[in-house]
Design a protein around this motif. Structure first.
Motif, PDB file in Angstrom:
ATOM      1  N   UNK A 117       0.895  -1.219  -0.082  1.00  0.00           N
ATOM      2  CA  UNK A 117       0.054  -0.051  -0.048  1.00  0.00           C
ATOM      3  C   UNK A 117       0.740   1.401   0.044  1.00  0.00           C
ATOM      4  N   UNK A 118       1.925   1.411   0.680  1.00  0.00           N
ATOM      5  CA  UNK A 118       2.641   2.374   0.900  1.00  0.00           C
ATOM      6  C   UNK A 118       3.634   2.649  -0.314  1.00  0.00           C
ATOM      7  N   UNK A 119       4.079   1.460  -0.783  1.00  0.00           N
ATOM      8  CA  UNK A 119       4.631   1.614  -2.148  1.00  0.00           C
ATOM      9  C   UNK A 119       3.844   2.093  -3.352  1.00  0.00           C
ATOM     10  N   UNK A 120       2.488   1.590  -3.668  1.00  0.00           N
ATOM     11  CA  UNK A 120       1.610   1.940  -4.608  1.00  0.00           C
ATOM     12  C   UNK A 120       1.058   3.443  -4.482  1.00  0.00           C
ATOM     13  N   UNK A 121       0.978   3.756  -3.176  1.00  0.00           N
ATOM     14  CA  UNK A 121       0.068   5.127  -2.834  1.00  0.00           C
ATOM     15  C   UNK A 121       1.130   6.120  -2.970  1.00  0.00           C
ATOM     16  N   UNK A 122       2.306   5.865  -2.399  1.00  0.00           N
ATOM     17  CA  UNK A 122       3.545   7.116  -2.364  1.00  0.00           C
ATOM     18  C   UNK A 122       4.178   7.161  -3.574  1.00  0.00           C
ATOM     19  N   UNK A 123       4.475   5.852  -4.023  1.00  0.00           N
ATOM     20  CA  UNK A 123       5.437   5.939  -5.231  1.00  0.00           C
ATOM     21  C   UNK A 123       6.619   6.412  -4.776  1.00  0.00           C
ATOM     22  N   UNK A 124       7.324   6.649  -5.982  1.00  0.00           N
ATOM     23  CA  UNK A 124       8.657   7.149  -5.870  1.00  0.00           C
ATOM     24  C   UNK A 124       9.570   6.600  -5.228  1.00  0.00           C
ATOM     25  N   UNK A 125      10.438   6.889  -4.532  1.00  0.00           N
ATOM     26  CA  UNK A 125      11.729   6.193  -3.593  1.00  0.00           C
ATOM     27  C   UNK A 125      10.988   4.993  -2.836  1.00  0.00           C
ATOM     28  N   UNK A 126       9.790   5.303  -2.257  1.00  0.00           N
ATOM     29  CA  UNK A 126       9.085   4.024  -1.405  1.00  0.00           C
ATOM     30  C   UNK A 126       9.010   2.998  -2.093  1.00  0.00           C
ATOM     31  N   UNK A 127       8.041   3.099  -3.388  1.00  0.00           N
ATOM     32  CA  UNK A 127       7.831   2.059  -4.300  1.00  0.00           C
ATOM     33  C   UNK A 127       8.900   1.452  -4.694  1.00  0.00           C
ATOM     34  N   UNK A 128      10.041   2.174  -4.900  1.00  0.00           N
ATOM     35  CA  UNK A 128      11.361   1.314  -5.408  1.00  0.00           C
ATOM     36  C   UNK A 128      12.091   0.395  -4.375  1.00  0.00           C
ATOM     37  N   UNK A 129      11.782   1.059  -3.244  1.00  0.00           N
ATOM     38  CA  UNK A 129      12.636   0.046  -1.958  1.00  0.00           C
ATOM     39  C   UNK A 129      11.587  -1.129  -1.940  1.00  0.00           C
ATOM     40  N   UNK A 130      10.338  -0.822  -1.934  1.00  0.00           N
ATOM     41  CA  UNK A 130       9.426  -1.879  -1.876  1.00  0.00           C
ATOM     42  C   UNK A 130       9.433  -3.142  -2.982  1.00  0.00           C
ATOM     43  N   UNK A 131       9.827  -2.380  -4.116  1.00  0.00           N
ATOM     44  CA  UNK A 131       9.914  -3.475  -5.451  1.00  0.00           C
ATOM     45  C   UNK A 131      11.230  -3.981  -5.068  1.00  0.00           C
ATOM     46  N   UNK A 132      12.390  -3.553  -4.766  1.00  0.00           N
ATOM     47  CA  UNK A 132      13.504  -4.173  -4.454  1.00  0.00           C
ATOM     48  C   UNK A 132      13.613  -5.330  -3.471  1.00  0.00           C
ATOM     49  N   UNK A 133      12.768  -5.029  -2.349  1.00  0.00           N
ATOM     50  CA  UNK A 133      12.604  -6.229  -1.073  1.00  0.00           C
ATOM     51  C   UNK A 133      11.893  -7.151  -1.906  1.00  0.00           C
ATOM     52  N   UNK A 134      10.719  -6.947  -2.609  1.00  0.00           N
ATOM     53  CA  UNK A 134       9.746  -8.031  -2.933  1.00  0.00           C
ATOM     54  C   UNK A 134      10.627  -8.747  -4.195  1.00  0.00           C
ATOM     55  N   UNK A 135      11.231  -8.084  -5.191  1.00  0.00           N
ATOM     56  CA  UNK A 135      12.003  -9.016  -5.949  1.00  0.00           C
ATOM     57  C   UNK A 135      12.973  -9.522  -5.708  1.00  0.00           C
ATOM     58  N   UNK A 136      13.705  -9.328  -4.694  1.00  0.00           N
ATOM     59  CA  UNK A 136      14.813 -10.100  -4.033  1.00  0.00           C
ATOM     60  C   UNK A 136      14.123 -11.371  -3.578  1.00  0.00           C
ATOM     61  N   UNK A 137      13.167 -11.243  -2.439  1.00  0.00           N
ATOM     62  CA  UNK A 137      12.481 -12.579  -2.006  1.00  0.00           C
ATOM     63  C   UNK A 137      11.706 -13.554  -3.066  1.00  0.00           C
ATOM     64  N   UNK A 138      11.162 -12.768  -4.119  1.00  0.00           N
ATOM     65  CA  UNK A 138      10.781 -13.725  -5.222  1.00  0.00           C
ATOM     66  C   UNK A 138      11.806 -14.351  -6.009  1.00  0.00           C
ATOM     67  N   UNK A 139      13.163 -13.739  -5.965  1.00  0.00           N
ATOM     68  CA  UNK A 139      14.234 -14.594  -6.576  1.00  0.00           C
ATOM     69  C   UNK A 139      14.276 -15.923  -6.136  1.00  0.00           C
ATOM     70  N   UNK A 140      14.170 -16.238  -5.093  1.00  0.00           N
ATOM     71  CA  UNK A 140      14.251 -17.687  -4.505  1.00  0.00           C
ATOM     72  C   UNK A 140      12.893 -18.463  -4.695  1.00  0.00           C
ATOM     73  N   UNK A 141      12.955 -19.843  -4.795  1.00  0.00           N
ATOM     74  CA  UNK A 141      12.040 -20.640  -4.954  1.00  0.00           C
ATOM     75  C   UNK A 141      11.500 -20.647  -3.549  1.00  0.00           C
TER      76      UNK A 141
END
Length: 298
Positions: A117-141
Motif C-alpha cells: 500500500x505504501x509503495x503503490x500510494x506514495x510511489x517514488x523512492x518508497x515504491x522502488x524500495x518495496x520493489x527491491x525487497x519483493x523482487x529479492x524475495x521472489x528471486x528464491x523458490x
C-alpha cells in the motif's frame, strides 16, 4: 497464483456496505462454498479436540505393546511404530499446522499489505524500495527460501511461522500494490484529498476498505499454501521438532512402513488433503463473489 490474478480490477466508486454484505453471503451459498465450510468445520473440530485435551490418548504417549495396531475400536486410526494413537496425533498435527499457518499468514498479510500500500500510494523512492525487497524475495523458490530460513533458526513453531511469513510477504505486497495504483486515481479518492483530508486518512477511509475482498481471498488461499509448506518442512526435518506431532513428520515416519501399516500414511494424508481442499474451495468461492468486476451478481 495470487488473488491479484483474478481480482486485478478495482471499482471506480466505493463499494457500499449492503453490496459487500450480499457478496459475502453469495460466497457461502455456492456448492464450493458450502463444501469448503463443511470441510473446514470438520478440520477445526478435530484440531480443537487436541487444543482442549479431548483426544483419546496423549499424542506423545508411547506404548510399544500396541505398536502398529490396525484401526479399530481401541484406536480409531490405529497406532504407529511406537504405539502412539494416530487419531490423537492427527488432531495435534492439525492444531499445530493451523496455528503455524494462521500466525505466518497474519504476519505476512500485515507486513506485506503495509509495504504494498505504501509503495503503490506514495510511489517514488518508497515504491522502488518495496520493489527491491519483493523482487529479492521472489528471486528464491518459496520452499527453498523457507528451508534456508528454517535451517538457520532454532527449531520451534514460532521460527517455522516466521520462515513461512517471510516467504509469503512479497505475495501480499504485490497483491496490495496493484489495486492501490488504480484506487489512488479514483474520483472518490481524489475528491477526498481535494477537500483537505490527509493522504493517511484517505488511505484508511477509502483505499483499504475497497481492497478488503482481494486481501481476504489471498489470505484464504495463502493459509492452504502455508499448511502445505509447514508439512513439507516437517517432512524434510526442518519443521516442528518432535515430540510435537506434525502431519508432515507423520508422513515421513510412515513412508518405510506404508506396506505393513498403510493407515500411518493414509490418515495424515487425508487430513492434509481435507484442510487444503477446504481452504481452496472457500478461496475460490470468495474470489467469485467478491470479484469487483461482477460484485454480488455472481
Amino acid at each position: 497464483m495470487s488473488a491479484a490474478t483474478e481480482l486485478n480490477n478495482v471499482p471506480d466508486v466505493p463499494i457500499d456496505a449492503t453490496r459487500r454484505k450480499r457478496a459475502w453471503l453469495a460466497a457461502f451459498r455456492t456448492p464450493a462454498g458450502i463444501i469448503g465450510v463443511i470441510l473446514m468445520l470438520l478440520v477445526l473440530v478435530v484440531a480443537l479436540l487436541s487444543l482442549f485435551g479431548l483426544t483419546p490418548y496423549d499424542p506423545a504417549h508411547q506404548n510399544v505393546a500396541d505398536s502398529l495396531k490396525a484401526p479399530g475400536s481401541g484406536h480409531l486410526f490405529g497406532t504407529d511404530q511406537f504405539g502412539r494413537d494416530i487419531f490423537s496425533r492427527v488432531s495435534s498435527g492439525l492444531a499445530n499446522s493451523l496455528r503455524i499457518a494462521i500466525v505466518s499468514v497474519a504476519a505476512a498479510a500485515i507486513a506485506g499489505t503495509v509495504l504494498g500500500v505504501l509503495g503503490g500510494y506514495y510511489q517514488g523512492v518508497v515504491d522502488r524500495i518495496v520493489g527491491v525487497v519483493t523482487n529479492v524475495l521472489f528471486a528464491f523458490p518459496s520452499l527453498l527460501l523457507a528451508l534456508a530460513l528454517a535451517a538457520t533458526l532454532k527449531r520451534n513453531w514460532l521460527t517455522v511461522s516466521i520462515s513461512i511469513a517471510i516467504v509469503y510477504l512479497p505475495i501480499f505486497a504485490r497483491v496490495a500494490r496493484g489495486p492501490v495504483l488504480t484506487l489512488r486515481t479514483a474520483d472518490y479518492v481524489l475528491a477526498s484529498t481535494a477537500i483537505g483530508r490527509s493522504r493517511f486518512s484517505t488511505l484508511f477511509e477509502h483505499v483499504l476498505p475497497n481492497m478488503r475482498g482481494i486481501l481476504v481471498v489471498q489470505i484464504t488461499l495463502s493459509l492452504s499454501w502455508a499448511i502445505l509448506t509447514e508439512a513439507s518442512l516437517s517432512f524434510l526435518g526442518f519443521g516442528t521438532p518432535p515430540p510435537a506431532a506434525s502431519l508432515g513428520g507423520m508422513v515421513y515416519d510412515a513412508q518405510t512402513l506404508s506396506s505393513v501399516a498403510p493407515w500411518m500414511l493414509l490418515f495424515p494424508g487425508i487430513a492434509l488433503i481435507v484442510a487444503v481442499i477446504g481452504l481452496n474451495l472457500l478461496g475460490d468461492s470468495l474470489r467469485a463473489a467478491l470479484d469487483p468486476r461482477t460484485g454480488s451478481r455472481r
